[in-house]
Design a protein around this motif. Structure first.
Motif, PDB file in Angstrom:
ATOM      1  N   CYS A   1       0.486  -5.714  -1.135  1.00  0.00           N
ATOM      2  CA  CYS A   1       1.860  -5.304  -1.380  1.00  0.00           C
ATOM      3  C   CYS A   1       2.719  -6.555  -1.458  1.00  0.00           C
ATOM      4  O   CYS A   1       2.228  -7.663  -1.214  1.00  0.00           O
TER       5      CYS A   1
ATOM      6  N   LYS B   1      -6.927  -1.752   3.707  1.00  0.00           N
ATOM      7  CA  LYS B   1      -5.805  -2.678   3.578  1.00  0.00           C
ATOM      8  C   LYS B   1      -5.587  -2.885   2.085  1.00  0.00           C
ATOM      9  O   LYS B   1      -6.522  -3.196   1.350  1.00  0.00           O
TER      10      LYS B   1
ATOM     11  N   TYR C   1       0.778   5.638   4.313  1.00  0.00           N
ATOM     12  CA  TYR C   1       0.910   4.201   4.125  1.00  0.00           C
ATOM     13  C   TYR C   1       1.695   3.594   5.279  1.00  0.00           C
ATOM     14  O   TYR C   1       2.692   4.147   5.723  1.00  0.00           O
ATOM     15  N   GLY C   2       1.260   2.434   5.734  1.00  0.00           N
ATOM     16  CA  GLY C   2       1.986   1.692   6.755  1.00  0.00           C
ATOM     17  C   GLY C   2       2.997   0.764   6.115  1.00  0.00           C
ATOM     18  O   GLY C   2       3.107   0.688   4.898  1.00  0.00           O
ATOM     19  N   LYS C   3       3.741   0.049   6.951  1.00  0.00           N
ATOM     20  CA  LYS C   3       4.723  -0.898   6.434  1.00  0.00           C
ATOM     21  C   LYS C   3       4.020  -2.110   5.842  1.00  0.00           C
ATOM     22  O   LYS C   3       2.957  -2.510   6.291  1.00  0.00           O
ATOM     23  N   CYS C   4       4.641  -2.710   4.844  1.00  0.00           N
ATOM     24  CA  CYS C   4       4.121  -3.930   4.235  1.00  0.00           C
ATOM     25  C   CYS C   4       4.408  -5.086   5.187  1.00  0.00           C
ATOM     26  O   CYS C   4       5.545  -5.315   5.579  1.00  0.00           O
TER      27      CYS C   4
ATOM     28  N   ASP D   1      10.860  -0.125   1.835  1.00  0.00           N
ATOM     29  CA  ASP D   1      10.086   0.901   1.143  1.00  0.00           C
ATOM     30  C   ASP D   1      10.967   2.026   0.612  1.00  0.00           C
ATOM     31  O   ASP D   1      10.475   3.034   0.144  1.00  0.00           O
TER      32      ASP D   1
ATOM     33  N   ARG E   1      -0.678  -3.881   3.523  1.00  0.00           N
ATOM     34  CA  ARG E   1      -0.276  -2.658   4.202  1.00  0.00           C
ATOM     35  C   ARG E   1      -1.515  -1.805   4.402  1.00  0.00           C
ATOM     36  O   ARG E   1      -2.471  -1.908   3.656  1.00  0.00           O
ATOM     37  N   GLU E   2      -1.511  -0.980   5.456  1.00  0.00           N
ATOM     38  CA  GLU E   2      -2.637  -0.091   5.720  1.00  0.00           C
ATOM     39  C   GLU E   2      -2.423   1.223   4.992  1.00  0.00           C
ATOM     40  O   GLU E   2      -1.325   1.771   4.998  1.00  0.00           O
TER      41      GLU E   2
END
Length: 146
Positions: free
Chosen positions: A77, A74, A49-52, A89, A64-65
């Motif tokens: 979030c 995508k 998970y990427g950052k929101c 997070d 987020r990705e």
């Protein structure tokens, strides 16, 4: 008599079918989880998970990705508006606020990691600070002076 009984039975069945369908629709527990879960067969442990990233400003609804294998989705979030951006997070258990430092006019407290959301890399302990309140808190027994 038989015809009246048949018509009554048909009316009873016709009236109960729509109410059963609406009861099933009301008890459906979809909603938020369907919107945020990636549409792949990957488990949460396999997904990165990427950052929101908020859509407007520093907080609120965002995207987020979520990447698994060679698929990137995508997902929705939300960043709470009263939460620190760099540790959003990561969830920490914080102690009480310390006393006010007169030199910097700030007070601080530290927190230990409670859990990491979305496989985030979190620091085991963090220290946060905020400006001291200009108001002096009164104890319960004190009254206002005019």
């Amino acid at each position: 008599m038989r015809r009246l009984l048949t018509v009554t039975l048909l009316l009873l069945v016709a009236l109960t079918l729509p109410t059963e369908a609406t009861r099933r629709a009301k008890n459906h527990k979809g909603g938020k989880h369907e919107k945020t879960r990636p549409a792949s067969e990957c488990s949460a442990a396999e997904t990165q998970y990427g950052k929101c990233v908020p859509e407007h400003g520093d907080c609120g609804d965002g995207l987020r990705e979520a990447t698994c294998r060679d698929q990137t989705n995508k997902i929705h979030c939300k960043i709470p508006c009263n939460w620190k951006k760099d540790i959003s997070d990561c969830k920490y258990k914080f102690g009480p606020w310390g006393s006010c430092d007169a030199d910097t006019n700030t007070k601080s407290r530290s927190g230990t990691l409670k859990r990491a959301l979305f496989n985030a890399e979190c620091q085991p302990t963090v220290k946060v600070s905020k400006p001291c309140s200009p108001k002096v808190k009164k104890t319960r027994g004190q009254k206002k002076s005019n």
